[in-house]
Design a protein around this motif. Structure first.
Motif, PDB file in Angstrom:
ATOM      1  N   UNK A 116     -33.152 -60.484  46.317  1.00  0.00           N
ATOM      2  CA  UNK A 116     -33.671 -59.115  46.208  1.00  0.00           C
ATOM      3  C   UNK A 116     -34.961 -59.048  45.423  1.00  0.00           C
ATOM      4  N   UNK A 117     -35.277 -60.087  44.651  1.00  0.00           N
ATOM      5  CA  UNK A 117     -36.504 -60.080  43.857  1.00  0.00           C
ATOM      6  C   UNK A 117     -36.360 -60.966  42.643  1.00  0.00           C
ATOM      7  N   UNK A 118     -37.464 -61.202  41.902  1.00  0.00           N
ATOM      8  CA  UNK A 118     -37.409 -62.054  40.704  1.00  0.00           C
ATOM      9  C   UNK A 118     -36.698 -61.372  39.550  1.00  0.00           C
ATOM     10  N   UNK A 119     -36.251 -62.172  38.604  1.00  0.00           N
ATOM     11  CA  UNK A 119     -35.659 -61.651  37.376  1.00  0.00           C
ATOM     12  C   UNK A 119     -36.787 -61.196  36.461  1.00  0.00           C
ATOM     13  N   UNK A 120     -36.635 -60.030  35.869  1.00  0.00           N
ATOM     14  CA  UNK A 120     -37.655 -59.514  34.957  1.00  0.00           C
ATOM     15  C   UNK A 120     -37.789 -60.436  33.748  1.00  0.00           C
ATOM     16  N   UNK A 121     -39.029 -60.675  33.341  1.00  0.00           N
ATOM     17  CA  UNK A 121     -39.287 -61.543  32.201  1.00  0.00           C
ATOM     18  C   UNK A 121     -40.062 -62.776  32.609  1.00  0.00           C
ATOM     19  N   UNK A 122     -40.421 -63.574  31.613  1.00  0.00           N
ATOM     20  CA  UNK A 122     -41.159 -64.813  31.841  1.00  0.00           C
ATOM     21  C   UNK A 122     -40.413 -65.943  31.155  1.00  0.00           C
ATOM     22  N   UNK A 123     -40.168 -67.018  31.910  1.00  0.00           N
ATOM     23  CA  UNK A 123     -39.322 -68.100  31.411  1.00  0.00           C
ATOM     24  C   UNK A 123     -40.055 -69.432  31.534  1.00  0.00           C
ATOM     25  N   UNK A 124     -39.984 -70.232  30.468  1.00  0.00           N
ATOM     26  CA  UNK A 124     -40.605 -71.564  30.514  1.00  0.00           C
ATOM     27  C   UNK A 124     -39.627 -72.628  30.994  1.00  0.00           C
ATOM     28  N   UNK A 125     -38.395 -72.220  31.269  1.00  0.00           N
ATOM     29  CA  UNK A 125     -37.410 -73.126  31.824  1.00  0.00           C
ATOM     30  C   UNK A 125     -36.447 -72.387  32.736  1.00  0.00           C
ATOM     31  N   UNK A 126     -36.015 -73.056  33.787  1.00  0.00           N
ATOM     32  CA  UNK A 126     -35.051 -72.480  34.728  1.00  0.00           C
ATOM     33  C   UNK A 126     -33.997 -73.524  35.048  1.00  0.00           C
ATOM     34  N   UNK A 127     -32.755 -73.083  35.141  1.00  0.00           N
ATOM     35  CA  UNK A 127     -31.662 -73.946  35.571  1.00  0.00           C
ATOM     36  C   UNK A 127     -30.923 -73.246  36.691  1.00  0.00           C
ATOM     37  N   UNK A 128     -30.642 -73.961  37.761  1.00  0.00           N
ATOM     38  CA  UNK A 128     -29.851 -73.416  38.857  1.00  0.00           C
ATOM     39  C   UNK A 128     -29.039 -74.550  39.465  1.00  0.00           C
ATOM     40  N   UNK A 129     -27.753 -74.534  39.217  1.00  0.00           N
ATOM     41  CA  UNK A 129     -26.860 -75.590  39.668  1.00  0.00           C
ATOM     42  C   UNK A 129     -25.862 -75.031  40.672  1.00  0.00           C
ATOM     43  N   UNK A 130     -25.708 -75.714  41.779  1.00  0.00           N
ATOM     44  CA  UNK A 130     -24.722 -75.327  42.796  1.00  0.00           C
ATOM     45  C   UNK A 130     -24.978 -73.919  43.341  1.00  0.00           C
ATOM     46  N   UNK A 131     -26.239 -73.630  43.633  1.00  0.00           N
ATOM     47  CA  UNK A 131     -26.602 -72.305  44.149  1.00  0.00           C
ATOM     48  C   UNK A 131     -27.298 -72.407  45.510  1.00  0.00           C
ATOM     49  N   UNK A 132     -28.326 -73.247  45.606  1.00  0.00           N
ATOM     50  CA  UNK A 132     -29.133 -73.297  46.824  1.00  0.00           C
ATOM     51  C   UNK A 132     -28.297 -73.605  48.055  1.00  0.00           C
ATOM     52  N   UNK A 133     -27.241 -74.392  47.896  1.00  0.00           N
ATOM     53  CA  UNK A 133     -26.417 -74.730  49.055  1.00  0.00           C
ATOM     54  C   UNK A 133     -25.669 -73.518  49.613  1.00  0.00           C
ATOM     55  N   UNK A 134     -25.623 -72.438  48.848  1.00  0.00           N
ATOM     56  CA  UNK A 134     -24.993 -71.195  49.313  1.00  0.00           C
ATOM     57  C   UNK A 134     -26.001 -70.235  49.950  1.00  0.00           C
ATOM     58  N   UNK A 135     -27.287 -70.601  49.915  1.00  0.00           N
ATOM     59  CA  UNK A 135     -28.345 -69.756  50.466  1.00  0.00           C
ATOM     60  C   UNK A 135     -28.632 -70.187  51.905  1.00  0.00           C
ATOM     61  N   UNK A 136     -28.579 -69.244  52.830  1.00  0.00           N
ATOM     62  CA  UNK A 136     -28.885 -69.560  54.226  1.00  0.00           C
ATOM     63  C   UNK A 136     -30.301 -70.154  54.331  1.00  0.00           C
ATOM     64  N   UNK A 137     -30.498 -71.171  55.177  1.00  0.00           N
ATOM     65  CA  UNK A 137     -31.835 -71.761  55.327  1.00  0.00           C
ATOM     66  C   UNK A 137     -32.923 -70.727  55.601  1.00  0.00           C
ATOM     67  N   UNK A 138     -32.600 -69.674  56.342  1.00  0.00           N
ATOM     68  CA  UNK A 138     -33.599 -68.639  56.641  1.00  0.00           C
ATOM     69  C   UNK A 138     -34.026 -67.884  55.395  1.00  0.00           C
ATOM     70  N   UNK A 139     -33.216 -67.949  54.317  1.00  0.00           N
ATOM     71  CA  UNK A 139     -33.504 -67.197  53.094  1.00  0.00           C
ATOM     72  C   UNK A 139     -33.998 -68.073  51.950  1.00  0.00           C
ATOM     73  N   UNK A 141     -36.712 -69.771  51.374  1.00  0.00           N
ATOM     74  CA  UNK A 141     -38.089 -69.558  50.910  1.00  0.00           C
ATOM     75  C   UNK A 141     -38.173 -68.340  49.997  1.00  0.00           C
ATOM     76  N   UNK A 142     -37.460 -67.272  50.345  1.00  0.00           N
ATOM     77  CA  UNK A 142     -37.444 -66.073  49.494  1.00  0.00           C
ATOM     78  C   UNK A 142     -36.778 -66.367  48.160  1.00  0.00           C
ATOM     79  N   UNK A 143     -35.699 -67.133  48.205  1.00  0.00           N
ATOM     80  CA  UNK A 143     -35.013 -67.514  46.969  1.00  0.00           C
ATOM     81  C   UNK A 143     -35.971 -68.255  46.031  1.00  0.00           C
ATOM     82  N   UNK A 144     -36.675 -69.246  46.562  1.00  0.00           N
ATOM     83  CA  UNK A 144     -37.588 -70.030  45.730  1.00  0.00           C
ATOM     84  C   UNK A 144     -38.780 -69.201  45.259  1.00  0.00           C
ATOM     85  N   UNK A 145     -39.299 -68.355  46.114  1.00  0.00           N
ATOM     86  CA  UNK A 145     -40.431 -67.514  45.727  1.00  0.00           C
ATOM     87  C   UNK A 145     -40.063 -66.631  44.538  1.00  0.00           C
ATOM     88  N   UNK A 146     -38.899 -66.026  44.581  1.00  0.00           N
ATOM     89  CA  UNK A 146     -38.472 -65.150  43.493  1.00  0.00           C
ATOM     90  C   UNK A 146     -38.147 -65.934  42.231  1.00  0.00           C
TER      91      UNK A 146
END
Length: 228
Positions: A116-139, A141-146
């Motif tokens: 739906x959009x990026x998280x408000x704020x600015x972060x110098x580090x991001x962690x995302x474990x066991x998430x991308x595999x649940x995102x449809x391939x068509x989506x 690019x939007x996930x990564x952009x946000x």
């Protein structure tokens, strides 16, 4: 008659009662309780992933975790960084994490859908474990952009997914919802489209190594400097 104080056989363990007095007894999170009771080894593997992510993000001031689920493993990241904001798109997981939050280990917890959009704020580090595999391939690019939209220009991300090859051996409850697992080379190439530098590691059980990607059960990527 007052109850006598509890004393362990070895006096050094008396501190355990002090910790209990200050912190209470910690409850497992909703998801962690499930793995601990159905497959205890899976709990170890999950926490090992968090430990690796925590060490890679050590010293970061403001870290975002995307897809925190019950946020049980998030404390390992908290131990290494300044502050943590953890988000998940499922309100039940966020409610569970908030209910269990220890005031000695505070974090910001929000319901948020990265599509739906990026998280408000600015972060110098991001962690995302066991998430991308649940995102449809068509989506994806939007996930990564946000995700990248919330990162600083010199930000670091640790992104982990089960390998495509692992799905043959995964339990039904582990692979349910997995619509976007990738092989090592494909995962690295995908992430190189979003970061200047990608360092990809193999992971089997709790061991992180640089071995042959097709034999990896899990793929852990250290990504540096987002592409805008």
């Amino acid at each position: 008659m007052p109850t006598p104080p509890l004393e362990t056989k070895e006096p050094q363990y008396g501190i355990l009662f002090d910790v209990e007095q200050e912190h209470g007894r910690t409850k497992l999170g909703l998801m962690t309780n499930g793995s601990w009771n159905l497959d205890p080894r899976r709990t170890l593997f999950t926490l090992a992933r968090y430990k690796f992510a925590a060490k890679m993000l050590s010293g970061k001031k403001n870290v975002l975790e995307v897809g925190c689920a019950d946020a049980f493993g998030t404390r390992l990241i908290q131990q290494e960084v300044g502050q943590v904001t953890a988000v998940d798109f499922d309100p039940l997981f966020i409610a569970d994490a908030k209910e269990r939050m220890n005031p000695h280990w505070p974090m910001a917890l929000y319901v948020h859908d990265m599509l739906a959009g990026p998280v408000a704020g600015t972060f110098d580090g991001v962690c995302s474990l066991d998430v991308l595999e649940h995102i449809e391939p068509a989506d994806e690019a939007s996930f990564m952009k946000n995700l990248l939209a919330s990162m600083t220009d010199d930000g670091v991300a640790v992104l982990g997914i089960p390998s495509l090859e692992s799905q043959t051996y995964a339990a039904a409850e582990s692979k349910a919802g997995h619509v976007n697992c990738k092989s090592g080379k494909d995962y690295r190439d995908f992430l190189r489209g979003h970061f200047e530098n990608v360092f990809l590691f193999s992971m089997n059980d709790e061991i992180v190594h640089t071995g042959f990607y097709p034999m990896a059960h899990y793929l852990m990527a250290l990504c540096v400097t987002p592409r805008r």
